[in-house]
Scaffold this motif. Sequence first.
Motif, mmCIF file in Angstrom:
data_model
loop_
_atom_site.group_PDB
_atom_site.id
_atom_site.type_symbol
_atom_site.label_atom_id
_atom_site.label_comp_id
_atom_site.label_asym_id
_atom_site.label_seq_id
_atom_site.Cartn_x
_atom_site.Cartn_y
_atom_site.Cartn_z
ATOM 1 N N UNK A 1 0.826 -1.204 0.000
ATOM 2 C CA UNK A 1 0.000 0.000 0.000
ATOM 3 C C UNK A 1 0.865 1.261 0.000
ATOM 4 N N UNK A 2 1.991 1.205 0.714
ATOM 5 C CA UNK A 2 2.875 2.386 0.750
ATOM 6 C C UNK A 2 3.407 2.674 -0.650
ATOM 7 N N UNK A 3 3.713 1.630 -1.378
ATOM 8 C CA UNK A 3 4.181 1.847 -2.753
ATOM 9 C C UNK A 3 3.087 2.495 -3.593
ATOM 10 N N UNK A 4 1.870 2.025 -3.401
ATOM 11 C CA UNK A 4 0.737 2.631 -4.113
ATOM 12 C C UNK A 4 0.634 4.114 -3.742
ATOM 13 N N UNK A 5 0.795 4.399 -2.457
ATOM 14 C CA UNK A 5 0.691 5.784 -1.996
ATOM 15 C C UNK A 5 1.773 6.664 -2.622
ATOM 16 N N UNK B 1 1.468 9.911 -5.012
ATOM 17 C CA UNK B 1 2.138 11.200 -4.792
ATOM 18 C C UNK B 1 2.915 11.604 -6.040
ATOM 19 N N UNK B 2 3.584 10.644 -6.638
ATOM 20 C CA UNK B 2 4.359 10.923 -7.843
ATOM 21 C C UNK B 2 3.463 11.394 -8.987
ATOM 22 N N UNK B 3 2.307 10.779 -9.079
ATOM 23 C CA UNK B 3 1.364 11.161 -10.128
ATOM 24 C C UNK B 3 0.899 12.609 -9.946
ATOM 25 N N UNK B 4 0.654 12.991 -8.708
ATOM 26 C CA UNK B 4 0.251 14.378 -8.438
ATOM 27 C C UNK B 4 1.363 15.355 -8.836
ATOM 28 N N UNK B 5 2.602 14.970 -8.549
ATOM 29 C CA UNK B 5 3.727 15.822 -8.941
ATOM 30 C C UNK B 5 3.820 15.927 -10.462
ATOM 31 N N UNK B 6 3.617 14.823 -11.129
ATOM 32 C CA UNK B 6 3.665 14.820 -12.586
ATOM 33 C C UNK B 6 2.641 15.796 -13.167
ATOM 34 N N UNK B 7 1.440 15.763 -12.607
ATOM 35 C CA UNK B 7 0.384 16.660 -13.088
ATOM 36 C C UNK B 7 0.716 18.118 -12.771
ATOM 37 N N UNK B 8 1.144 18.352 -11.553
ATOM 38 C CA UNK B 8 1.373 19.735 -11.119
ATOM 39 C C UNK B 8 2.448 20.414 -11.947
#
Lengths: 529, 409
Positions: free
Chosen positions: A503-507, A511-518
């Motif tokens: 689950x931590x890896x999923x989390x 987080x990485x996906x949010x950074x990619x978008x931002x």
Amino acid sequence: MNLRNMFFFFLLIFGLAACGGSSNNDDATAQNTTSSDDQDGDGIVDGSDNCPSTANADQKDSDSNGEGDACDAIPTQYSFDSKFTAGESAVSYTGQTKRHVMIDKLTDLLVSFTSDQAVAAQTIIDQLNFFFRFDGGTSDSQNHEFAITGQTVTPGPLWSDISTGKSLSGKIAGEDQEAHILGGEFFGWQDGADTNPTPIELVDWFFTQLATEVTNGTAPTVVTADTSDTDQLTDLSYIDAVGRDYRQLIQKFLMGAVTFSQGTADYFKTNFQTDNVQDGTNPYTSGGHDWDEAFGYFGAARDYNDYTDNEIRGNSGRPEYENGYHDLNGDGLIDVRSEFNFGNSTNCAKRDAGATVATDFTAQAFNAFLIGRKILNDNADGTLSDAELSAVQAQAKIAAQTWEKCIAATVVHYINDVISDMSNFTNGQFADIANFKNLAKHWAEMKGFALGLQFNPESPFRTGEVANIDIDDLKQILSLMGDAPVLADGTQNGVAFTGGTAQYEVDLLSARSLLQTAYAFDAQNVENW
Amino acid sequence: MSCILNVKTIGIIGLCWSVLLSGCVGGETDSSADPDAFDNTAMLKNLADSVVIPSYTAFLNQLDTLTATTGSIQSYCDAIGTAEEAAFKTQVQSDWLSVAQLWQQTELWQLDPVSTLRNAIQPFDEDTALSTCGVDQALILAQGLDFEVATRAVNQRGLPALEYLLFNTSLDHTCPSQISETQDWNTRSDSERKQWRCEYALQIAVDLQVSTTQATQNWEVEGNNYRSTFLDPQNISTSITALSDALFYLDTVVKDIKVGRVVGLHSSCSSDICPEQVESPYAEQSYALIDSNLQGFLAVYQGGSESGFDDLIASKGFAEVNDRFIQLVATARTLIANQSVSLKQQVQAINDTQAVQACANDAANPSPNPTHPPCALQGYLKQVTDLLKTDFVTIVNTDLPQSAQSDND
């Protein structure tokens, strides 16, 4: 249609009317312009050409002063002559250099804690505060001891030779100005925090945790799958049992909360229009000096653009550049105020070098610093027009946002490293003691850098310029990371983590996906940084 | 007069109204209530000649007890290692307290001639605290030939440095290991460390003398004659405002920093309590120093036996405001006088949630026998400074100094 296109449109109509030529001839204007109309032959008639003497068909005018770059070159190095004192440089940011050296020397001290120290915890805290709460009254007379193997460093040997006074604690967000805790809220770390946490309190908490770890006489036990390896972490006393590397947390957090915050929230927010007047009798304007101070916090050498990415990161390259510094003036000394790459300027190069799809954060940031400073220096008489002010602010924004991209891309890099470290877990155990140390290091770099993203007013998490991205997303990213890594046994900070390591890896990927978008990062880069 | 609109209490509206009435309904008012009848110059002259200038002279004279060749510092230095060491140490500590108390009175009239020098004498405020490491380092450097106290940072000098040198019972240095000068200090003998500290104490005291002499000369007619500027008819309003602003030391430093921050009732303390930031950590004489501040306040307010702010206020028909000031200050001083344990120790007793809450209650509703006297003292001081911020500035017709415009508590 922008103004330039409109100009070409009318020129085209005029050309067609005059020559009766075919409308298929797209080059009609350029080809039919007489030499007396266009002396440089670049296709732009002299009356409209922003550089009539030199061909510049692109009409590029980086500093927006109406004179094209071909006639009014943007400097390639961060070097500007004083408009007030003949023969003197207008550039000065020694205080920022001194703070970079403080962070470097503080890091050296942290790295030296390879084993438990037989002293009181307060002794360790005092040693750390020598740098963090630097007291010029007692410490300026001490040697700074910043050394480069095989080189002679200047200025020195004393701290005061670089700059007098100055501290890190006085410039950390919230301590310099309350408003630099943007939105009135410092967030992203819960452990040990009170109801109104501040960055300086977090540094003090890190110091206390570290000092306890370094002096408690015990080494964390790490259960590993490698039966040939010791289970005691005995060679790095700055890592605690829950996998927090305080050497990394402290260094990276200070880069964000001091240097990045000061550069973006303080000095880039100067009123450059009113402050571009001489600063007392100094050879610079107040506004120009503020710009220099932002540049100083970024940490780049004056000839940063002349380095390759690998040279900036001290990885490889030409012998005179390959270690992240270059004797620009050829005096046989390395001047830390101008010839050495510090801080986040090196992170930009590392991410450019590691990009699958090319990025050029180094040039984007540095060029913005150059152009903005040129506009200020060209107008160092207090008469910055509205257009010039807008141009300066635009460059400040480019520099601040690119600087932040370098940090954010570095967070992505360490997310990937943490996930890679976790892939080495075996049956709820670390593969070996190195696996634990790497996880602690990478997690702390990830979290330390990520905390810094909240200090820039021009952050995509604050400007609203990116669809569906706001400050809550940054809070979410920091929350997903937590206050400690999830260890091989599925615990985080001593408590079972719901869903365990999977689950931590999923989390972290979330987080990485949010950074990619931002930051509109390329997907391949995000995957591979 | 103008009624100040940025005052905090509704009550002031009534005060403004009554001032207007007293100014407008002439037939109901005797001549003593006429603002024009009060002699501002006489008040300033009295305060300059009877309070301010003599205070620096008295301070200098008292400093002599420390600095003279037969003074208590030299006597203590000579006695180190002898049977009389303890007795001379007691004497020099007593003399320090007398000197410090005299200075604390003058804190209530920090005007131009002193303001820049004051930092070299009593460097203590929200942003300045003693650098004990700086003192440790300096006293070693002072053994060299080219050392000058005056070149040291102000947070290594003045009365706090003297307190550290004369009262600190630990002989170890307080520097981080990176400071080269102190690295072998702890290996030196006790007698050597005491001797060096004592010798440096004398240098600090002499430095105090130099700074204070300059401050005194700035006032004197034979010197820079600030007195003349202060009493110049063109400057009367400015001088009254400067004196009024100076009284707010009671608010921004005494209430907020000396007490409020220490008991955790001021924003500059980020923990429940901050006893380490007490003004007098080694001599533990914080209460005595605060009492001296209150005496200084009364000296300016009452002008001794002659004209002071109380007379100005009475002349405008508000003698009852004087009564409230005097009564509130007396209450605070009585609370201080009744304490037998130091403020620092009392604050250290505020060590759990229940105590923190009790402290807040004592501050909000101060009483003569509180659970936590420092907190009640903060409450009493707030009552005084609230009166300063409202009735006083309105009647005297000055504005709040900017530094006192928010409470932060």
